[in-house]
Design a protein around this motif. Structure first.
Motif, mmCIF file in Angstrom:
data_model
loop_
_atom_site.group_PDB
_atom_site.id
_atom_site.type_symbol
_atom_site.label_atom_id
_atom_site.label_comp_id
_atom_site.label_asym_id
_atom_site.label_seq_id
_atom_site.Cartn_x
_atom_site.Cartn_y
_atom_site.Cartn_z
ATOM 1 N N ARG A 157 0.844 -1.194 0.000
ATOM 2 C CA ARG A 157 0.000 0.000 0.000
ATOM 3 C C ARG A 157 0.886 1.253 0.000
ATOM 4 N NH1 ARG A 157 -5.328 0.716 0.606
ATOM 5 N NH2 ARG A 157 -6.070 2.633 1.520
ATOM 6 N N GLU A 158 0.618 2.135 -0.957
ATOM 7 C CA GLU A 158 1.364 3.383 -1.049
ATOM 8 C C GLU A 158 0.434 4.488 -1.533
ATOM 9 O OE1 GLU A 158 4.703 4.930 -4.003
ATOM 10 O OE2 GLU A 158 5.477 3.461 -2.574
ATOM 11 N N ASP A 159 0.365 5.562 -0.787
ATOM 12 C CA ASP A 159 -0.476 6.709 -1.140
ATOM 13 C C ASP A 159 -1.914 6.302 -1.459
ATOM 14 O OD1 ASP A 159 1.700 8.422 -0.805
ATOM 15 O OD2 ASP A 159 2.323 8.189 -2.894
ATOM 16 N N GLY A 160 -2.467 5.389 -0.666
ATOM 17 C CA GLY A 160 -3.872 5.016 -0.815
ATOM 18 C C GLY A 160 -4.172 3.973 -1.870
ATOM 19 N N SER A 161 -3.157 3.462 -2.569
ATOM 20 C CA SER A 161 -3.411 2.410 -3.553
ATOM 21 C C SER A 161 -2.405 1.275 -3.343
ATOM 22 C CB SER A 161 -3.318 2.968 -4.978
ATOM 23 O OG SER A 161 -2.025 3.464 -5.223
ATOM 24 N N TRP A 162 -2.687 0.153 -3.983
ATOM 25 C CA TRP A 162 -1.818 -1.020 -3.876
ATOM 26 C C TRP A 162 -1.015 -1.181 -5.160
ATOM 27 C CZ3 TRP A 162 -1.602 -4.089 0.515
ATOM 28 C CH2 TRP A 162 -2.561 -3.822 1.495
ATOM 29 N N LEU A 163 0.301 -1.387 -5.016
ATOM 30 C CA LEU A 163 1.166 -1.643 -6.161
ATOM 31 C C LEU A 163 2.119 -2.777 -5.798
ATOM 32 C CD1 LEU A 163 4.071 -0.166 -5.347
ATOM 33 C CD2 LEU A 163 2.762 1.840 -5.940
ATOM 34 N N TRP A 164 2.874 -3.255 -6.786
ATOM 35 C CA TRP A 164 3.757 -4.408 -6.597
ATOM 36 C C TRP A 164 5.154 -3.961 -6.182
ATOM 37 C CZ3 TRP A 164 1.572 -8.943 -6.335
ATOM 38 C CH2 TRP A 164 0.378 -9.162 -7.015
ATOM 39 N N ARG A 165 5.667 -4.550 -5.072
ATOM 40 C CA ARG A 165 7.012 -4.188 -4.599
ATOM 41 C C ARG A 165 7.671 -5.397 -3.953
ATOM 42 N NH1 ARG A 165 6.701 0.908 -1.799
ATOM 43 N NH2 ARG A 165 7.138 1.739 -3.848
ATOM 44 N N GLY A 166 8.975 -5.490 -4.164
ATOM 45 C CA GLY A 166 9.757 -6.551 -3.538
ATOM 46 C C GLY A 166 11.146 -6.045 -3.225
ATOM 47 N N SER A 167 11.888 -6.855 -2.494
ATOM 48 C CA SER A 167 13.233 -6.479 -2.072
ATOM 49 C C SER A 167 14.064 -7.741 -1.907
ATOM 50 C CB SER A 167 13.135 -5.721 -0.745
ATOM 51 O OG SER A 167 14.416 -5.483 -0.209
ATOM 52 N N GLU A 168 15.330 -7.627 -2.271
ATOM 53 C CA GLU A 168 16.243 -8.755 -2.128
ATOM 54 C C GLU A 168 17.645 -8.199 -1.915
ATOM 55 O OE1 GLU A 168 17.063 -12.648 -4.799
ATOM 56 O OE2 GLU A 168 14.966 -12.098 -4.483
ATOM 57 N N PRO A 169 18.504 -8.929 -1.184
ATOM 58 C CA PRO A 169 19.874 -8.435 -0.969
ATOM 59 C C PRO A 169 20.569 -8.120 -2.290
ATOM 60 C CG PRO A 169 19.444 -10.326 0.454
ATOM 61 C CD PRO A 169 18.263 -10.193 -0.485
ATOM 62 N N ALA A 170 21.354 -7.066 -2.276
ATOM 63 C CA ALA A 170 22.027 -6.594 -3.493
ATOM 64 C C ALA A 170 22.928 -7.655 -4.118
ATOM 65 C CB ALA A 170 22.837 -5.337 -3.185
ATOM 66 N N LEU A 171 23.482 -8.553 -3.316
ATOM 67 C CA LEU A 171 24.375 -9.587 -3.839
ATOM 68 C C LEU A 171 23.626 -10.730 -4.523
ATOM 69 C CD1 LEU A 171 27.110 -9.884 -1.055
ATOM 70 C CD2 LEU A 171 27.248 -8.703 -3.262
ATOM 71 N N SER A 172 22.321 -10.715 -4.480
ATOM 72 C CA SER A 172 21.545 -11.792 -5.100
ATOM 73 C C SER A 172 21.855 -11.896 -6.588
ATOM 74 C CB SER A 172 20.047 -11.528 -4.916
ATOM 75 O OG SER A 172 19.299 -12.443 -5.682
ATOM 76 N N ARG A 173 22.039 -13.117 -7.040
ATOM 77 C CA ARG A 173 22.289 -13.358 -8.467
ATOM 78 C C ARG A 173 21.029 -13.116 -9.300
ATOM 79 N NH1 ARG A 173 26.545 -14.793 -10.621
ATOM 80 N NH2 ARG A 173 25.672 -16.285 -12.084
ATOM 81 N N ASN A 174 19.896 -12.930 -8.656
ATOM 82 C CA ASN A 174 18.652 -12.673 -9.387
ATOM 83 C C ASN A 174 18.677 -11.353 -10.152
ATOM 84 O OD1 ASN A 174 17.206 -15.032 -8.838
ATOM 85 N ND2 ASN A 174 16.584 -14.250 -6.832
ATOM 86 N N PHE A 175 19.632 -10.487 -9.859
ATOM 87 C CA PHE A 175 19.711 -9.196 -10.549
ATOM 88 C C PHE A 175 20.687 -9.195 -11.717
ATOM 89 C CE2 PHE A 175 18.454 -8.019 -6.137
ATOM 90 C CZ PHE A 175 17.156 -7.647 -6.445
ATOM 91 N N GLU A 176 21.345 -10.312 -11.975
ATOM 92 C CA GLU A 176 22.349 -10.367 -13.039
ATOM 93 C C GLU A 176 21.780 -9.976 -14.401
ATOM 94 O OE1 GLU A 176 25.624 -10.644 -12.554
ATOM 95 O OE2 GLU A 176 25.079 -10.716 -10.434
ATOM 96 N N GLY A 177 20.547 -10.356 -14.691
ATOM 97 C CA GLY A 177 19.941 -10.005 -15.972
ATOM 98 C C GLY A 177 19.843 -8.504 -16.190
ATOM 99 N N LEU A 178 19.741 -7.752 -15.112
ATOM 100 C CA LEU A 178 19.627 -6.295 -15.210
ATOM 101 C C LEU A 178 20.981 -5.610 -15.397
ATOM 102 C CD1 LEU A 178 16.973 -5.764 -12.406
ATOM 103 C CD2 LEU A 178 16.627 -5.410 -14.855
ATOM 104 N N THR A 179 22.067 -6.368 -15.260
ATOM 105 C CA THR A 179 23.393 -5.760 -15.387
ATOM 106 C C THR A 179 23.937 -5.857 -16.808
ATOM 107 O OG1 THR A 179 24.558 -7.788 -14.766
ATOM 108 C CG2 THR A 179 23.943 -6.290 -12.975
ATOM 109 N N GLY A 180 23.229 -6.533 -17.702
ATOM 110 C CA GLY A 180 23.689 -6.712 -19.073
ATOM 111 C C GLY A 180 23.349 -5.538 -19.974
#
Length: 181
Positions: free
Chosen positions: A119-142
């Motif tokens: 919930r943000e500013d009266g509405s619902w949106l999608w949000r997540g968080s993961e440690p910066a060292l996670s390999r799940n972000f490798e696709g975004l570094t290309g």
């Protein structure tokens, strides 16, 4: 011998006889209330001309979208409990308290990240968080585009940019050496 088998099976037969068989009218039979269905899925947005830009909130946050239009996605490096994390947000309406998986596909990687309705500013949106060292972000570094999909919230094509990789690298650099082991 047959009488012993029949005698041994008789309690099982009684138990089965006491329970009604499966039926099409299961909900009516057991008295469950109706549940509300998820919202109707949205179409994937057109991302032609969409770009990554630094946020006015600071250098540790990037916004993705078409200039002059609402944001579609964001990445942010933030300390959570003293650990640098990447916070990812899909700016699309979410059902209250819904949970899903964000799929990131691109640059030779396929990642699945947990994402929750927030919930943000009266509405619902999608949000997540993961440690910066996670390999799940490798696709975004290309150097190529990445597809980010949340079920029901469409697929967002994240056009190629060096900015997400730079943000992730800066965030990872904040991880203390002892935490890298």
């Amino acid at each position: 011998m047959k009488s012993r088998v029949a005698l041994a099976l008789s309690p099982l037969l009684c138990l089965v006889a006491c329970n009604p068989p499966a039926a099409d009218r299961y909900v009516a039979r057991v008295g469950m209330g109706e549940r509300s269905a998820p919202s109707t899925p949205i179409d994937s947005p057109d991302t032609e001309g969409a770009v990554w830009v630094p946020s006015a909130q600071g250098a540790n946050r990037l916004i993705y979208g078409k200039p002059g239009s609402p944001a579609l996605f964001s990445l942010e490096c933030a300390l959570e409990k003293g650990v640098p994390n990447i916070i990812y947000t899909r700016f699309a309406e979410a059902d209250p308290r819904a949970q899903a998986i964000l799929a990131l596909i691109g640059n030779g990687y396929v990642s699945r990240l947990k994402i929750d309705a927030t919930r943000e500013d009266g509405s619902w949106l999608w949000r997540g968080s993961e440690p910066a060292l996670s390999r799940n972000f490798e696709g975004l570094t290309g150097a190529r585009q990445v597809e980010a999909t949340v079920p029901g919230a469409g697929s967002v094509i994240l056009n190629a940019s060096r900015l997400p990789g730079e943000l992730i690298d800066r965030c990872r650099a904040q991880v203390p050496p002892r935490a890298r082991e």
